[in-house]
Design an enzyme around this catalytic site. Structure first.
Site, short mmCIF file in Angstrom:
data_model
loop_
_atom_site.label_atom_id
_atom_site.label_comp_id
_atom_site.label_asym_id
_atom_site.label_seq_id
_atom_site.Cartn_x
_atom_site.Cartn_y
_atom_site.Cartn_z
N TRP A 102 45.08 40.20 35.68
CA TRP A 102 45.72 41.52 35.78
C TRP A 102 47.18 41.39 36.17
O TRP A 102 48.03 42.14 35.67
CB TRP A 102 44.94 42.39 36.77
CG TRP A 102 43.51 42.51 36.36
CD1 TRP A 102 42.42 42.02 37.01
CD2 TRP A 102 43.01 43.11 35.16
NE1 TRP A 102 41.28 42.27 36.30
CE2 TRP A 102 41.59 42.94 35.17
CE3 TRP A 102 43.61 43.77 34.09
CZ2 TRP A 102 40.79 43.41 34.13
CZ3 TRP A 102 42.81 44.24 33.06
CH2 TRP A 102 41.41 44.06 33.09
N ASP A 170 48.84 46.29 43.03
CA ASP A 170 47.68 46.79 42.28
C ASP A 170 46.46 46.55 43.17
O ASP A 170 46.05 45.41 43.36
CB ASP A 170 47.58 46.03 40.96
CG ASP A 170 46.32 46.37 40.16
OD1 ASP A 170 45.52 47.22 40.62
OD2 ASP A 170 46.12 45.76 39.10
N LYS A 194 36.01 51.32 40.79
CA LYS A 194 35.42 50.24 41.57
C LYS A 194 35.01 50.74 42.96
O LYS A 194 33.85 50.73 43.32
CB LYS A 194 36.38 49.06 41.64
CG LYS A 194 36.74 48.53 40.25
CD LYS A 194 37.77 47.42 40.28
CE LYS A 194 38.26 47.07 38.89
NZ LYS A 194 37.24 46.54 37.99
#
Length: 359
Positions: A102, A170, A194
């Site tokens: 990511w 992030d 999540k």
């Protein structure tokens, strides 16, 4: 009906209490005679949901008044480009600590808008640790970007870097799983699917002063100021996802808040890592011990040919989502806030039994 234990990396497990409350309110929300999905986003009934979600997030994370809370769409992946589009000029440099897929994607997007620098990376070890970064030479820059937890590789920052330039994180996969000091960061962002709720809404927490440097030549929908001025209601927001987010936040508050969640997550991780470490090498963790994630437990089996059997037998035992990512192989158990200690103990017991039967 027996519920399946959900170890998926995302979309991930949601608290059963939240699902049941949503089920109860699904057809008739607050005596409106409509589902929350049918409410106008301009209605007073929906506004109460919207403000409740913001208020609970501010309370749970202790977000200071000089930060904006935004509910956007496009996932964390849109933030990879939206941030540099607004805040990285061609003459500036955005710095990255690359710890997985990511952060690599965030770096690739930033390269489209200005100069980038990789301050540290764990790529040479297949991202099995959080690398040390020498930030002494970074005196200026647009921002330093990190990914706080790495779902694919199972690593997590334990202490955040002491950055002299704006710090951007992030936090898609570990937001609200542990206590953090929001003031350390200029921007925190994360997809909801999540720890926060269902897919479809992205939370952005941004220091208000950042907007002073916003690029004026950006399409209106991609400017943060558009959404701050409209309280995330410039266009129709993902109303049902925000409603579910508010229920998850309410559940977290009722169950001891972030501090209690952090204790539970430590206990859950200890159960699984303890099982791996006690297996005599039958199971091997991918992440270095000082970088182990409390959200995503990644491990391989001594005999890789047993991996498919492990996943299939676990599924037959009503445990799903245990297949590892192709970048690592093996298995992965994602143990976000909604996954209970009992769920992790069930998996640990299965792991011990599987080892006994297949050694």
């Amino acid at each position: 009906m027996e519920r399946t234990t959900n170890f998926n990396a995302g979309p991930a497990a949601l608290p059963l209490d939240v699902l049941q409350k949503a089920q109860k309110e699904f057809v008739n929300f607050n005596d409106t005679g409509m589902s929350v999905m049918e409410l106008s986003h301009r209605s007073t009934e929906y506004d109460a949901v919207h403000q409740k979600a913001k208020s609970l997030l501010k309370e749970l994370m202790d977000i200071p008044d000089d930060y904006d809370i935004l509910f956007l769409q496009g996932g964390a992946s849109l933030q990879f480009s939206m941030l540099p589009m607004n805040f990285l000029t061609p003459e500036q440099t955005a710095h990255f600590i690359v710890t997985g897929a990511w952060s690599e994607k965030a770096l690739a997007e930033a390269k489209l808008f200005g100069n980038t620098s990789v301050t540290a990376t764990s790529a040479d070890s297949n991202h099995n640790h959080i690398p040390e970064a020498d930030l002494s030479g970074i005196k200026d820059g647009a921002y330093l970007h990190i990914t706080s937890n790495n779902t694919i590789f199972g690593t997590q920052w334990k202490e955040f870097p002491n950055s002299t330039i704006p710090l951007v994180a992030d936090m898609s996969s570990d937001i609200l799983s542990r206590k953090i000091d929001v003031k350390t960061f200029d921007v925190i962002y994360g997809g909801a699917q999540k720890n926060l709720g269902p897919s479809g809404v992205t939370v952005v927490i941004m220091k208000k002063s950042w907007l002073e440097n916003e690029n004026a030549n950006v399409p209106k929908m991609l400017k943060y100021s558009t959404h701050t001025k409209a309280d995330s209601l410039y266009n129709t927001p993902p109303t049902f996802a925000i409603y579910m987010l508010s229920l998850v936040l309410e559940w977290l508050a009722e169950n001891g808040g972030v501090e209690a969640a952090e204790r539970r997550n430590q206990e859950k991780a200890d159960v699984l890592y303890g099982t791996i470490d006690a297996s005599g090498g039958f199971y091997a963790g991918h992440a270095a011990k000082d970088s182990r994630s409390h959200m995503n437990v990644t491990f391989t089996l001594r005999d890789s040919s047993l991996t498919k059997k492990f996943v299939e037998e676990a599924k037959a035992a009503k445990m799903t989502g245990l297949g590892g990512h192709r970048s690592v192989g093996g298995c992965r158990a994602s143990i976000y806030n909604a996954v209970s200690l009992a769920d992790c103990e069930k998996l640990a017991q299965f792991m011990r039994k599987f080892q006994q039967e297949n050694e």
